[in-house]
Design a protein around this motif. Structure first.
Motif, PDB file in Angstrom:
ATOM      1  N   LYS A  24      -7.659   0.303  -8.419  1.00 18.51           N
ATOM      2  CA  LYS A  24      -8.478  -0.698  -7.714  1.00 18.51           C
ATOM      3  C   LYS A  24      -7.733  -2.021  -7.569  1.00 18.51           C
ATOM      4  O   LYS A  24      -7.599  -2.558  -6.463  1.00 18.51           O
ATOM      5  N   THR A  25      -7.245  -2.542  -8.687  1.00 15.56           N
ATOM      6  CA  THR A  25      -6.531  -3.819  -8.654  1.00 15.56           C
ATOM      7  C   THR A  25      -5.211  -3.687  -7.897  1.00 15.56           C
ATOM      8  O   THR A  25      -4.824  -4.591  -7.135  1.00 15.56           O
ATOM      9  N   SER A  26      -4.539  -2.561  -8.075  1.00 12.11           N
ATOM     10  CA  SER A  26      -3.271  -2.336  -7.377  1.00 12.11           C
ATOM     11  C   SER A  26      -3.463  -2.358  -5.865  1.00 12.11           C
ATOM     12  O   SER A  26      -2.684  -2.970  -5.128  1.00 12.11           O
ATOM     13  N   ILE A  27      -4.525  -1.701  -5.397  1.00 13.72           N
ATOM     14  CA  ILE A  27      -4.790  -1.661  -3.958  1.00 13.72           C
ATOM     15  C   ILE A  27      -5.143  -3.047  -3.435  1.00 13.72           C
ATOM     16  O   ILE A  27      -4.647  -3.480  -2.387  1.00 13.72           O
ATOM     17  N   LEU A  67       0.829  -1.215   0.000  1.00 17.84           N
ATOM     18  CA  LEU A  67       0.000   0.000   0.000  1.00 17.84           C
ATOM     19  C   LEU A  67       0.857   1.256   0.000  1.00 17.84           C
ATOM     20  O   LEU A  67       0.453   2.297  -0.534  1.00 17.84           O
ATOM     21  N   LYS A  68       2.033   1.177   0.594  1.00 20.91           N
ATOM     22  CA  LYS A  68       2.918   2.340   0.654  1.00 20.91           C
ATOM     23  C   LYS A  68       3.384   2.779  -0.724  1.00 20.91           C
ATOM     24  O   LYS A  68       3.812   3.923  -0.910  1.00 20.91           O
ATOM     25  N   GLU A  69       3.303   1.878  -1.709  1.00 22.25           N
ATOM     26  CA  GLU A  69       3.746   2.197  -3.063  1.00 22.25           C
ATOM     27  C   GLU A  69       2.601   2.672  -3.958  1.00 22.25           C
ATOM     28  O   GLU A  69       2.834   3.075  -5.099  1.00 22.25           O
ATOM     29  N   VAL A  70       1.380   2.622  -3.448  1.00 23.52           N
ATOM     30  CA  VAL A  70       0.215   3.029  -4.242  1.00 23.52           C
ATOM     31  C   VAL A  70       0.223   4.542  -4.430  1.00 23.52           C
ATOM     32  O   VAL A  70       0.473   5.309  -3.489  1.00 23.52           O
ATOM     33  N   ILE A  71      -0.051   4.968  -5.642  1.00 27.87           N
ATOM     34  CA  ILE A  71      -0.087   6.399  -5.965  1.00 27.87           C
ATOM     35  C   ILE A  71      -1.516   6.919  -5.829  1.00 27.87           C
ATOM     36  O   ILE A  71      -2.463   6.326  -6.350  1.00 27.87           O
ATOM     37  N   GLY A  72      -1.673   8.038  -5.124  1.00 27.23           N
ATOM     38  CA  GLY A  72      -2.984   8.651  -4.959  1.00 27.23           C
ATOM     39  C   GLY A  72      -3.819   7.967  -3.889  1.00 27.23           C
ATOM     40  O   GLY A  72      -3.314   7.218  -3.047  1.00 27.23           O
ATOM     41  N   GLN A  73      -5.134   8.247  -3.913  1.00 32.62           N
ATOM     42  CA  GLN A  73      -6.118   7.670  -2.976  1.00 32.62           C
ATOM     43  C   GLN A  73      -5.731   7.950  -1.525  1.00 32.62           C
ATOM     44  O   GLN A  73      -5.879   7.091  -0.649  1.00 32.62           O
ATOM     45  N   THR A  74      -5.254   9.167  -1.277  1.00 33.26           N
ATOM     46  CA  THR A  74      -4.789   9.513   0.065  1.00 33.26           C
ATOM     47  C   THR A  74      -5.937   9.617   1.072  1.00 33.26           C
ATOM     48  O   THR A  74      -5.680   9.709   2.276  1.00 33.26           O
ATOM     49  N   HIS A  75      -7.184   9.617   0.599  1.00 37.70           N
ATOM     50  CA  HIS A  75      -8.313   9.606   1.539  1.00 37.70           C
ATOM     51  C   HIS A  75      -8.505   8.217   2.150  1.00 37.70           C
ATOM     52  O   HIS A  75      -9.201   8.063   3.155  1.00 37.70           O
TER      53      HIS A  75
END
Length: 409
Positions: free
Chosen positions: A52-55, A14-22
């Motif tokens: 979605k898939t990344s998360i 999750l630390k590498e996911v871009i965006g979706q900071t909410h």
């Protein structure tokens, strides 16, 4: 076949996911779930290419738990049976499922008791609004999280990571080219990765310039699937912008519909707007819209944009009235609730005692037209914001005065 760069760049945490900071980050809900080693059944929904898939994959990797990935459309019931059996064998499994809104009844019946018991933890992904498209039985067993579109700055972060990948070794790309790719990606990080990769391998010297990118694709990508929510969101915004007299927003949404080549939806929505939103305030718009549709059909795209833009400007800036729409809805409500007495005898098919208005001065004669239980009922209430309806109001008041005078005589 080698995997696309977008797959290789998928985050492992999750630390590498871009965006979706909410949802992701310090004290955010998804990050806290991982920190607490707890994963309930969830549904992630939002546009394509926003994570979605990344998360989903990052969460199961962070937790180090057994999982399987299926697609509700592609995978058959036997595939789902195998997952259920595997869950029983290992006392639990996470099922990462794409296109969850397309899950049919057989698969639902198989999964529901396993999700209910906790044997299967579901992570569903969809581009459709789950409150409209996902079976309530599935929905009630899941927590729903909406992903928001990525900003241009988010896409730039992803592209800067991408140019460091070994697959793009030796790449030369200027900041303005990276920014351009991000600006036309339509909030879709996967699209940006694919465009960057295509641009890199289309050169001999690994120099990705603006000209190279534009030669591959100069049009912005945007979420507009005619069979999904995005399309209806644009149509809704199109009508509401015209209703709200925002001519610039009206033209923006017209442009999006035109870019999708969806003339039929434009025609239908314009025709509805004429009578629902403009109505009696400017009844001349009906024939004008019809003429614009005929002209558009005659010349086709791209020339059709000219008559359509002209009539949309006029629709947006026209006076508005929904009085006719309100009037017929009131009449329908009376009919549907049983307020329908017999037609007065003098205007029924036998017409015994009917007074022919053309035989009287000013084509007017006082006689009852509404059924007995609706005498003096007013459905049409004119609005006075337009000259046309002010005139209709004056005519109605004159007729009402004549009726009252005749009754007193």
């Amino acid at each position: 076949m080698e995997k696309p760069l977008a797959i290789k760049l998928a985050p492992n945490s999750l630390k590498e996911v871009i965006g979706q900071t909410h949802l992701i980050g310090k004290d955010k809900i998804l990050s806290n779930l991982i920190s607490n080693n707890k994963l309930p059944s969830i549904i992630l929904y939002g546009r394509p290419g926003i994570g979605k898939t990344s998360i989903a994959n990052a969460m199961v990797k962070d937790l180090g738990i057994r999982y399987r990935s299926l697609n509700a459309t592609i995978n058959n019931k036997q595939d789902f049976d195998i997952v259920v059996e595997e869950a029983k064998m290992y006392d639990g499994i996470v099922l990462v499922m794409d296109e969850i809104h397309r899950l049919n009844k057989d698969k639902q019946d198989l999964l529901l008791p396993q999700i209910e018991s906790g044997l299967i933890t579901l992570i569903g992904m969809t581009t459709s609004n789950p409150y409209h498209k996902i079976n309530p039985a599935i929905r009630s067993r899941c927590h729903i999280f909406e992903l928001i579109p990525l900003e241009v700055e988010d896409i730039i972060i992803g592209l800067k990571r991408a140019i460091k990948h070994p697959d793009l070794e030796g790449i030369e790309i200027a900041k303005d080219t990276i920014k351009y790719i991000a600006s036309i990606a339509g909030n879709d990080l996967r699209y940006a990765y694919n465009l960057l990769e295509a641009a890199f391998f289309s050169t001999k010297d690994q120099k990705v310039t603006l000209e190279v990118v534009k030669s591959i694709n100069s049009k912005p990508a945007f979420f507009h699937d005619k069979n999904e929510d995005g399309h209806y969101d644009v149509l809704s915004a199109f009508q509401k912008s015209i209703r709200g007299s925002d001519v610039d927003a009206s033209l923006h949404y017209l442009a999006r519909l035109l870019e999708a080549g969806d003339l039929d939806s434009i025609y239908r929505r314009m025709s509805v707007i004429c009578y629902e939103d403009i109505g009696l305030a400017n009844p001349a718009m009906g024939p004008k819209v019809y003429a614009a549709i005929q002209a558009s059909e005659l010349v086709g795209l791209p020339e059709a944009i000219i008559p359509l833009s002209e009539v949309i400007i006029e629709l947006a800036l026209s006076p508005k009235s929904n009085s006719a729409c309100l009037a017929i809805n009131k009449a329908l409500e009376d009919v549907r609730t049983g307020r329908c007495d017999k037609v007065p005898k003098h205007i029924n098919s036998a017409a015994f005692g009917y007074k022919y208005p053309h035989d009287y001065p000013d084509n007017f004669v006082e006689q009852q037209y509404l059924p007995d239980n609706l005498i003096n009922k007013k459905y049409y209430i004119p609005k006075t914001s337009s000259q046309n309806e002010r005139l209709l109001k004056e005519i109605r008041e004159k007729l009402d005065k004549l009726r009252n005078t005749t009754k007193r005589l």
